[in-house]
Enzyme design. Structure first.
Site, PDB file in Angstrom:
ATOM      1  N   GLN A 107       6.311   1.517  -4.724  1.00 36.28           N
ATOM      2  CA  GLN A 107       4.733   1.971  -3.937  1.00 36.28           C
ATOM      3  C   GLN A 107       4.408  -0.209  -4.113  1.00 36.28           C
ATOM      4  O   GLN A 107       5.340  -1.040  -3.791  1.00 36.28           O
ATOM      5  CB  GLN A 107       2.966   1.901  -5.420  1.00 36.28           C
ATOM      6  N   GLY A 127       9.011   6.646  -0.603  1.00 32.03           N
ATOM      7  CA  GLY A 127       9.445   6.736   0.932  1.00 32.03           C
ATOM      8  C   GLY A 127       9.847   5.286   0.443  1.00 32.03           C
ATOM      9  O   GLY A 127       9.670   4.358   1.259  1.00 32.03           O
ATOM     10  N   HIS A 128      11.598   5.591  -0.194  1.00 31.84           N
ATOM     11  CA  HIS A 128      12.081   4.105   0.628  1.00 31.84           C
ATOM     12  C   HIS A 128      13.445   4.851   1.350  1.00 31.84           C
ATOM     13  O   HIS A 128      14.200   5.422   1.350  1.00 31.84           O
ATOM     14  CB  HIS A 128      12.826   3.423  -1.047  1.00 31.84           C
ATOM     15  N   ASP A 136       5.666  -0.140   1.094  1.00 34.12           N
ATOM     16  CA  ASP A 136       6.550  -0.308   2.565  1.00 34.12           C
ATOM     17  C   ASP A 136       6.699  -1.102   3.236  1.00 34.12           C
ATOM     18  O   ASP A 136       6.600  -1.305   4.298  1.00 34.12           O
ATOM     19  CB  ASP A 136       5.861   0.429   3.065  1.00 34.12           C
ATOM     20  N   GLU A 137       6.795  -1.950   1.636  1.00 32.84           N
ATOM     21  CA  GLU A 137       7.773  -3.659   2.304  1.00 32.84           C
ATOM     22  C   GLU A 137       8.850  -3.811   2.867  1.00 32.84           C
ATOM     23  O   GLU A 137       9.361  -4.996   2.983  1.00 32.84           O
ATOM     24  CB  GLU A 137       7.269  -4.412   0.949  1.00 32.84           C
ATOM     25  N   ALA A 138       9.358  -2.653   2.242  1.00 27.58           N
ATOM     26  CA  ALA A 138      10.965  -2.556   2.668  1.00 27.58           C
ATOM     27  C   ALA A 138      11.525  -2.758   1.476  1.00 27.58           C
ATOM     28  O   ALA A 138      13.180  -3.260   1.228  1.00 27.58           O
ATOM     29  CB  ALA A 138      11.737  -3.845   4.149  1.00 27.58           C
ATOM     30  N   LYS A 139      11.362  -2.427  -0.311  1.00 26.73           N
ATOM     31  CA  LYS A 139      11.924  -2.445  -1.157  1.00 26.73           C
ATOM     32  C   LYS A 139      12.962  -2.040  -0.797  1.00 26.73           C
ATOM     33  O   LYS A 139      14.540  -2.285  -1.776  1.00 26.73           O
ATOM     34  CB  LYS A 139      10.884  -1.828  -1.846  1.00 26.73           C
ATOM     35  N   GLY A 140      13.516  -0.759  -0.289  1.00 23.76           N
ATOM     36  CA  GLY A 140      14.632   0.030  -0.244  1.00 23.76           C
ATOM     37  C   GLY A 140      15.597  -0.641   0.267  1.00 23.76           C
ATOM     38  O   GLY A 140      17.002  -0.384  -0.232  1.00 23.76           O
ATOM     39  N   ARG A 190       2.230   9.687   8.664  1.00 20.47           N
ATOM     40  CA  ARG A 190       0.896   9.192   8.692  1.00 20.47           C
ATOM     41  C   ARG A 190       1.268   8.375   9.210  1.00 20.47           C
ATOM     42  O   ARG A 190       1.747   6.622   9.314  1.00 20.47           O
ATOM     43  CB  ARG A 190      -0.070   9.343   7.394  1.00 20.47           C
ATOM     44  N   VAL A 206      15.751  -9.088   9.327  1.00 24.21           N
ATOM     45  CA  VAL A 206      15.538  -9.097  11.172  1.00 24.21           C
ATOM     46  C   VAL A 206      15.987  -7.285  11.525  1.00 24.21           C
ATOM     47  O   VAL A 206      15.972  -7.644  13.057  1.00 24.21           O
ATOM     48  CB  VAL A 206      16.340 -10.056  12.113  1.00 24.21           C
ATOM     49  N   THR A 230       6.657   7.295   5.467  1.00 27.31           N
ATOM     50  CA  THR A 230       7.864   7.829   4.657  1.00 27.31           C
ATOM     51  C   THR A 230       8.336   8.605   5.011  1.00 27.31           C
ATOM     52  O   THR A 230       8.443   9.685   5.137  1.00 27.31           O
ATOM     53  CB  THR A 230       8.554   6.860   4.575  1.00 27.31           C
TER      54      THR A 230
HETATM   55  P1  GDP Z   1       9.762   1.273   0.959  1.00 29.66           P
HETATM   56  O1  GDP Z   1       9.094   1.713   0.592  1.00 29.66           O
HETATM   57  O2  GDP Z   1       8.853  -0.441   0.384  1.00 29.66           O
HETATM   58  O3  GDP Z   1      11.620   0.935   0.823  1.00 29.66           O
HETATM   59  O4  GDP Z   1       9.907   0.763   2.838  1.00 29.66           O
HETATM   60  P2  GDP Z   1       9.724   1.958   4.422  1.00 29.66           P
HETATM   61  O5  GDP Z   1      11.125   2.760   3.289  1.00 29.66           O
HETATM   62  O6  GDP Z   1       8.698   3.094   3.613  1.00 29.66           O
HETATM   63  O7  GDP Z   1       9.420   1.114   4.799  1.00 29.66           O
HETATM   64  C1  GDP Z   1      10.020   0.176   5.490  1.00 29.66           C
HETATM   65  C2  GDP Z   1      10.800   0.355   7.307  1.00 29.66           C
HETATM   66  O8  GDP Z   1      10.777  -0.261   7.627  1.00 29.66           O
HETATM   67  C3  GDP Z   1      11.995   1.169   6.727  1.00 29.66           C
HETATM   68  O9  GDP Z   1      11.889   2.091   7.967  1.00 29.66           O
HETATM   69  C4  GDP Z   1      12.804   0.466   7.400  1.00 29.66           C
HETATM   70  O10 GDP Z   1      13.892   1.448   8.078  1.00 29.66           O
HETATM   71  C5  GDP Z   1      11.991  -0.037   8.183  1.00 29.66           C
HETATM   72  N1  GDP Z   1      13.058  -2.297   8.404  1.00 29.66           N
HETATM   73  C6  GDP Z   1      13.192  -2.255   6.765  1.00 29.66           C
HETATM   74  N2  GDP Z   1      13.780  -3.980   6.909  1.00 29.66           N
HETATM   75  C7  GDP Z   1      13.613  -3.666   8.499  1.00 29.66           C
HETATM   76  C8  GDP Z   1      13.005  -5.117   9.802  1.00 29.66           C
HETATM   77  O11 GDP Z   1      13.545  -6.478   8.985  1.00 29.66           O
HETATM   78  N3  GDP Z   1      12.673  -4.997  10.557  1.00 29.66           N
HETATM   79  C9  GDP Z   1      12.906  -3.737  11.121  1.00 29.66           C
HETATM   80  N4  GDP Z   1      12.418  -3.648  12.006  1.00 29.66           N
HETATM   81  N5  GDP Z   1      12.678  -2.602  10.518  1.00 29.66           N
HETATM   82  C10 GDP Z   1      12.798  -2.722   9.181  1.00 29.66           C
HETATM   83  P1  IMO Z   2       6.519   2.669  -1.262  1.00 33.99           P
HETATM   84  O1  IMO Z   2       7.117   2.734  -2.820  1.00 33.99           O
HETATM   85  C1  IMO Z   2       2.638   3.056   0.767  1.00 33.99           C
HETATM   86  C2  IMO Z   2      -0.513   5.351  -1.798  1.00 33.99           C
HETATM   87  C3  IMO Z   2      -1.291   6.063  -0.779  1.00 33.99           C
HETATM   88  C4  IMO Z   2      -2.622   6.231  -0.946  1.00 33.99           C
HETATM   89  C5  IMO Z   2      -2.759   5.984  -2.409  1.00 33.99           C
HETATM   90  C6  IMO Z   2      -2.071   6.896  -3.733  1.00 33.99           C
HETATM   91  O2  IMO Z   2       6.821   4.101  -0.641  1.00 33.99           O
HETATM   92  O3  IMO Z   2       5.836   1.867  -0.978  1.00 33.99           O
HETATM   93  P2  IMO Z   2      -0.851   7.748  -4.371  1.00 33.99           P
HETATM   94  O4  IMO Z   2      -0.461   9.747  -3.890  1.00 33.99           O
HETATM   95  O5  IMO Z   2       0.053   7.610  -5.030  1.00 33.99           O
HETATM   96  O6  IMO Z   2      -1.616   8.646  -5.430  1.00 33.99           O
HETATM   97  O7  IMO Z   2      -2.148   7.587  -3.568  1.00 33.99           O
HETATM   98  O8  IMO Z   2      -1.090   5.424  -2.357  1.00 33.99           O
HETATM   99  N1  IMO Z   2       0.852   5.244  -1.566  1.00 33.99           N
HETATM  100  C7  IMO Z   2       1.463   4.563  -0.969  1.00 33.99           C
HETATM  101  N2  IMO Z   2       1.299   3.628   0.022  1.00 33.99           N
HETATM  102  N3  IMO Z   2       3.886   3.189   0.183  1.00 33.99           N
HETATM  103  C8  IMO Z   2       4.073   3.639  -1.116  1.00 33.99           C
HETATM  104  O9  IMO Z   2       5.393   3.920  -1.001  1.00 33.99           O
HETATM  105  C9  IMO Z   2       2.539   4.551  -1.615  1.00 33.99           C
HETATM  106  N4  IMO Z   2       2.695   5.495  -2.874  1.00 33.99           N
HETATM  107  C10 IMO Z   2       1.492   5.834  -2.375  1.00 33.99           C
HETATM  108  O10 IMO Z   2      -0.687   6.386   0.702  1.00 33.99           O
HETATM  109  O11 IMO Z   2      -3.415   5.205  -0.147  1.00 33.99           O
HETATM  110 MG    MG Z   3       7.820   3.190   1.656  1.00 32.82          MG
END
Ligand code: GDP
Ligand code: IMO
Ligand code: MG
Length: 427
Positions: free
Chosen positions: A227, A40-41, A13-17, A306, A417, A302
């Site tokens: 991930q 979830g991107h 969830d580092e905001a790869k998407g 949780r 940002v 996403t």
């Molecule tokens: P991913 O799984 O790495 O693609 O990341 P997620 O989508 O799960 O989580 C990143 C969240 O941060 C998403 O809700 C994005 O819309 C949001 N986001 C991305 N970049 C930024 C940012 O620079 N600032 C803020 N406030 N939100 C951001």
């Molecule tokens: P994105 O691509 C954050 C975590 C789960 C759990 C562990 C194992 O959006 O960054 P799994 O269902 O893969 O067997 O769960 O990994 N996990 C993630 N956490 N972002 C994800 O994907 C994740 N995909 C799995 O919460 O701790």
């Molecule tokens: Mg994610």
């Protein structure tokens, strides 16, 4: 022949998407190579928010080919839902999407096994996303009960489902502590998956051949990690990990593209740290600071919604994964989320049994015992969501970024940002 990788350096969830969507403009092909609908991107563009699980985040640029490569585990129902959802919102999904015929398929028994076996050897919960990811990878490696997408089009698919269901019913009955569960129905599952196979047919392809042709022809590839590196099954915080190689090491295995074509690796970090699910997290702030970050950053999963566990930036962990991934440059995301905090901490080392270490421990029991050594930095305490040039950031925000860069030994090429495509500071 450049190929770029985007990989998360923390626990996902580092905001790869967002970054993949942004970089897609300069690429011809965007490739998911591991994970599945546990990912979830999020992509935010023109006021619209899209959540993607299996489809690469490049799908919003019509000229780009999106590939779900061999190392991904595919739940056909999720994939079809995603295709339908995007189509309904006017995003074209057709010939621009291909899915590997070698990718393994997630079945209902995998989801049931995830529910029954979400724990490590000592019984502690891993806290998976319950999407059947681990069980499907287990069956892939085990071979006996595996079905690949391409198998769904073969004459013996029905027989294969019958024999796997018979075996899985025996196994599941043995595993379930609450007897009386409804057995899996092979005929029903076959009919359902046969329907999915028909609908997915136009997308299924030999993606390995396609990607090798593409890379040899000099087309620009962008690999989208799912991930984060600390969830890597080999190099992460085992057993609190996902079941694939989610660090940079997974790119070649999952896509079939040799590592020698990869010319740039972008490591994505949040300006702080989050984690969903179980496992040690040395810099976790299970307090008002963590809650503040969760509220401002909207840190809720996403996929599962949780609440994410939140804490300070852990430079020991991120330096480890940056090295592991061969990261060239960094993207620091969600910097705006820290804007209101008067003081920020960065974990620059750990203390283990009274000794200072800067190595990331290989065993979670040690990671559980480490005490973070923090370096405090003043917060900038002003809004930065409108900033588009690095020079316009408050000096204290620039100092924070400079410190992250020097601790990780890599330049920061992108600063984010806000969630929108536009809310980005380049180089
Ligand atoms: P991913 O799984 O790495 O693609 O990341 P997620 O989508 O799960 O989580 C990143 C969240 O941060 C998403 O809700 C994005 O819309 C949001 N986001 C991305 N970049 C930024 C940012 O620079 N600032 C803020 N406030 N939100 C951001
Ligand atoms: P994105 O691509 C954050 C975590 C789960 C759990 C562990 C194992 O959006 O960054 P799994 O269902 O893969 O067997 O769960 O990994 N996990 C993630 N956490 N972002 C994800 O994907 C994740 N995909 C799995 O919460 O701790
Ligand atoms: Mg994610």
């Amino acid at each position: 022949m450049p190929a770029t990788c985007v990989i998360g350096l923390q626990w996902g969830d580092e905001a790869k998407g967002k970054i993949v969507d942004l970089l897609t403009e300069q690429h011809d092909v965007v490739v998911r190579y591991q994970g599945g609908s546990n990912a979830g991107h999020t992509v935010v563009t023109a006021g619209q928010t899209y959540k993607l699980s299996l489809i690469p985040s490049g799908i919003f640029r019509p000229h780009v080919q999106c590939v779900v490569a061999t190392g991904v585990v595919v739940n056909p129902a999720s994939l079809l839902d995603e295709i339908d959802g995007l189509t309904k919102r006017g995003v074209a999904v057709g010939k621009n999407l291909s899915v590997s015929d070698r990718a393994h398929v997630i079945f209902p028994w995998h989801i049931e096994e995830d529910r029954l076996l979400d724990r490590c050897a000592d019984g502690e919960a891993i806290g998976t996303t319950m999407r059947g990811i681990g069980p499907c990878y287990r069956d892939k490696v085990g071979r006996s009960f595996a079905v690949r997408l391409g198998d769904m089009y073969r004459h013996d698919f029905r027989d294969r489902v019958d024999s796997i269901v018979a075996a899985k019913n025996r196994l599941l009955a043995g595993m379930d502590e609450q007897p009386g569960r409804e057995p899996l129905n092979a005929a029903k599952i076959y009919a359902q998956y046969n329907g999915y196979a028909e609908r997915l047919k136009p997308y299924v392809a030999d993606t390995t051949a396609y990607l090798l042709d593409a890379v040899e022809a000099g087309r620009k590839l962008l690999f989208e990690g799912a991930q984060g590196s600390l969830l890597d099954v080999d190099h992460g915080t085992f057993p609190f990990v996902t079941s694939s190689n989610s660090s940079g090491v997974g790119v070649s295995a999952g896509s079939g593209v040799p590592g020698r074509y990869i010319t740039k690796v972008i490591g994505i970090v949040k300006a702080y740290t989050t984690r969903v699910g179980g496992g040690p997290f040395p810099t976790e702030q299970d307090n008002a600071i963590g809650q503040h970050i969760r509220d401002v950053g909207n840190e809720y999963g996403t996929v599962t919604r949780r609440p994410r566990r939140c804490g300070w930036f852990d430079a020991v962990a991120a330096r480890y994964t940056a090295r592991l991934g061969g990261v060239d440059v960094l993207a620091v995301m969600l910097l705006d989320v820290l804007s209101e905090l008067p003081e920020l901490n960065i974990c620059v080392a750990y203390e283990l049994d009274g000794r200072r270490i800067d190595r990331f421990p290989s065993h979670v029991d040690d990671l559980r015992r480490v005490k973070p050594v923090y370096e405090a930095m003043p917060g900038w305490q002003q809004k930065i969501t409108g900033v588009r040039q690095r020079a316009d950031l408050p000096p204290k925000a620039r100092a924070y970024l400079d410190r992250l860069s020097s601790l990780l030994g890599r330049p920061i090429e992108i600063v984010s940002v806000g969630p929108d495509r536009e809310q980005t500071i380049l180089a």
